[in-house]
Design a protein around this motif. Structure first.
Motif, PDB file in Angstrom:
ATOM      1  N   UNK A 192       0.751  -1.246   0.000  1.00  0.00           N
ATOM      2  CA  UNK A 192       0.000   0.000   0.000  1.00  0.00           C
ATOM      3  C   UNK A 192       0.778   1.291   0.000  1.00  0.00           C
ATOM      4  N   UNK A 193       2.099   1.249   0.243  1.00  0.00           N
ATOM      5  CA  UNK A 193       2.881   2.489   0.281  1.00  0.00           C
ATOM      6  C   UNK A 193       3.785   2.586  -0.941  1.00  0.00           C
ATOM      7  N   UNK A 194       3.495   3.489  -1.890  1.00  0.00           N
ATOM      8  CA  UNK A 194       4.279   3.579  -3.121  1.00  0.00           C
ATOM      9  C   UNK A 194       5.479   4.528  -3.036  1.00  0.00           C
ATOM     10  N   UNK A 195       5.829   4.989  -1.823  1.00  0.00           N
ATOM     11  CA  UNK A 195       6.849   6.034  -1.684  1.00  0.00           C
ATOM     12  C   UNK A 195       8.151   5.664  -2.391  1.00  0.00           C
ATOM     13  N   UNK A 196       8.702   4.493  -2.095  1.00  0.00           N
ATOM     14  CA  UNK A 196       9.980   4.085  -2.686  1.00  0.00           C
ATOM     15  C   UNK A 196       9.859   3.940  -4.201  1.00  0.00           C
ATOM     16  N   UNK A 197       8.749   3.400  -4.667  1.00  0.00           N
ATOM     17  CA  UNK A 197       8.537   3.225  -6.105  1.00  0.00           C
ATOM     18  C   UNK A 197       8.499   4.578  -6.802  1.00  0.00           C
ATOM     19  N   UNK A 198       7.771   5.544  -6.230  1.00  0.00           N
ATOM     20  CA  UNK A 198       7.642   6.860  -6.847  1.00  0.00           C
ATOM     21  C   UNK A 198       8.971   7.619  -6.857  1.00  0.00           C
ATOM     22  N   UNK A 199       9.851   7.307  -5.902  1.00  0.00           N
ATOM     23  CA  UNK A 199      11.156   7.974  -5.831  1.00  0.00           C
ATOM     24  C   UNK A 199      12.240   7.233  -6.610  1.00  0.00           C
ATOM     25  N   UNK A 200      11.841   6.174  -7.356  1.00  0.00           N
ATOM     26  CA  UNK A 200      12.797   5.441  -8.173  1.00  0.00           C
ATOM     27  C   UNK A 200      13.749   4.571  -7.393  1.00  0.00           C
ATOM     28  N   UNK A 201      13.353   4.179  -6.166  1.00  0.00           N
ATOM     29  CA  UNK A 201      14.261   3.403  -5.327  1.00  0.00           C
ATOM     30  C   UNK A 201      14.028   1.893  -5.413  1.00  0.00           C
ATOM     31  N   UNK A 202      13.193   1.456  -6.362  1.00  0.00           N
ATOM     32  CA  UNK A 202      13.035   0.017  -6.563  1.00  0.00           C
ATOM     33  C   UNK A 202      13.976  -0.487  -7.645  1.00  0.00           C
ATOM     34  N   UNK A 203      14.916   0.343  -8.053  1.00  0.00           N
ATOM     35  CA  UNK A 203      15.887  -0.008  -9.083  1.00  0.00           C
ATOM     36  C   UNK A 203      16.953  -0.948  -8.524  1.00  0.00           C
ATOM     37  N   UNK A 204      17.419  -1.881  -9.383  1.00  0.00           N
ATOM     38  CA  UNK A 204      18.526  -2.756  -8.995  1.00  0.00           C
ATOM     39  C   UNK A 204      19.880  -2.117  -9.296  1.00  0.00           C
ATOM     40  N   UNK A 205      19.864  -0.872  -9.762  1.00  0.00           N
ATOM     41  CA  UNK A 205      21.108  -0.141 -10.006  1.00  0.00           C
ATOM     42  C   UNK A 205      21.720   0.248  -8.657  1.00  0.00           C
ATOM     43  N   UNK A 206      22.884  -0.325  -8.289  1.00  0.00           N
ATOM     44  CA  UNK A 206      23.478  -0.032  -6.979  1.00  0.00           C
ATOM     45  C   UNK A 206      23.752   1.452  -6.761  1.00  0.00           C
ATOM     46  N   UNK A 207      23.973   2.218  -7.834  1.00  0.00           N
ATOM     47  CA  UNK A 207      24.288   3.640  -7.693  1.00  0.00           C
ATOM     48  C   UNK A 207      23.153   4.411  -7.027  1.00  0.00           C
ATOM     49  N   UNK A 208      21.928   3.916  -7.140  1.00  0.00           N
ATOM     50  CA  UNK A 208      20.785   4.590  -6.522  1.00  0.00           C
ATOM     51  C   UNK A 208      20.713   4.338  -5.024  1.00  0.00           C
ATOM     52  N   UNK A 209      21.515   3.390  -4.534  1.00  0.00           N
ATOM     53  CA  UNK A 209      21.398   2.983  -3.137  1.00  0.00           C
ATOM     54  C   UNK A 209      22.698   3.158  -2.340  1.00  0.00           C
ATOM     55  N   UNK A 210      23.783   3.507  -3.021  1.00  0.00           N
ATOM     56  CA  UNK A 210      25.081   3.552  -2.350  1.00  0.00           C
ATOM     57  C   UNK A 210      25.138   4.672  -1.313  1.00  0.00           C
TER      58      UNK A 210
END
Length: 222
Positions: free
Chosen positions: A37-55
């Motif tokens: 029910x919470x789309x926050x991470x999805x809307x902020x592009x944080x469901x990407x498997x690109x490590x650069x988005x999470x480092x």
């Protein structure tokens, strides 16, 4: 003192397992929150498997590299936490438990994946023998980092995942009292680390699990 060439070799073996252990742990939190029910991470592009988005420069790069350089038996770190609006979940108290558990569950799944890599590395045909040792070493590194992250995050101290699980499962007053520790959670964790208590608690659990997964993958046991 470990020589520079050896440090570079060790980091090259650990880099990929560490990056994906930390990245997929966070993506699992965001994906589970989105499904609940919470789309926050999805809307902020944080469901990407690109490590650069999470480092996180310290938790993803400097800390793991430093632990490798000093020959630490365990390597761990963290990524930038994915944003989760727990009040946006359909059932905040119950669903926060599932969001919290999804991170350690992802690490368990990755430990199994690296066990397969370890097993395959030992069984490559002679024509691919050059890749055998790197695959086995990377498999052992992947098992170790994921087990360390899984066990560490299940410690019941907020904001670790185990703390959020406990907050979600405990009755009202006890849940509230535990949740008040969250601003001090990492300070408590650092104190436990430097006093050696964290190692005494985690060490036997991680070593037992690692022994099991190494045996499953056919690795020579330490």
């Amino acid at each position: 003192m470990t020589d520079p060439a050896q440090i570079i070799q060790i980091i090259s073996i650990w880099a990929l397992p560490v990056l994906f252990a930390i990245t997929l742990h966070e993506v699992a939190h965001g994906w589970t929150a989105w499904r609940l029910g919470d789309p926050t991470a999805m809307l902020m592009g944080r469901l990407s498997l690109n490590p650069l988005k999470h480092i996180d420069p310290i938790g993803t790069v400097l800390l793991p590299a430093g632990l490798v350089a000093i020959g630490s038996p365990f390597v761990f770190g963290w990524a930038k936490p994915v944003p989760v609006n727990f009040e946006g979940l359909r059932n905040p108290k119950r669903d926060s438990v599932w969001v919290a558990l999804s991170g350690p569950a992802a690490n368990l799944a990755m430990a199994l994946f690296w066990t397969v890599v370890l097993w395959l590395g030992a069984r490559l045909p002679a024509s691919l023998a050059y890749f055998s040792e790197p695959m086995q070493l990377m498999g052992m590194a992947g098992i170790t980092i994921n087990l360390v992250l899984m066990v560490l995050n299940l410690i019941p101290i907020p904001p670790l995942d185990g703390g959020r699980v406990a907050v979600g499962l405990l009755p009202g007053r006890a849940s509230y009292q535990l949740s008040r520790l969250e601003p001090y959670g990492f300070i408590i964790l650092i104190l436990l680390l430097f006093t050696g208590i964290l190692g005494q608690v985690m060490g036997p659990i991680v070593l037992s699990l690692r022994h099991f997964f190494f045996a499953l993958g056919g690795a020579p046991l330490p």
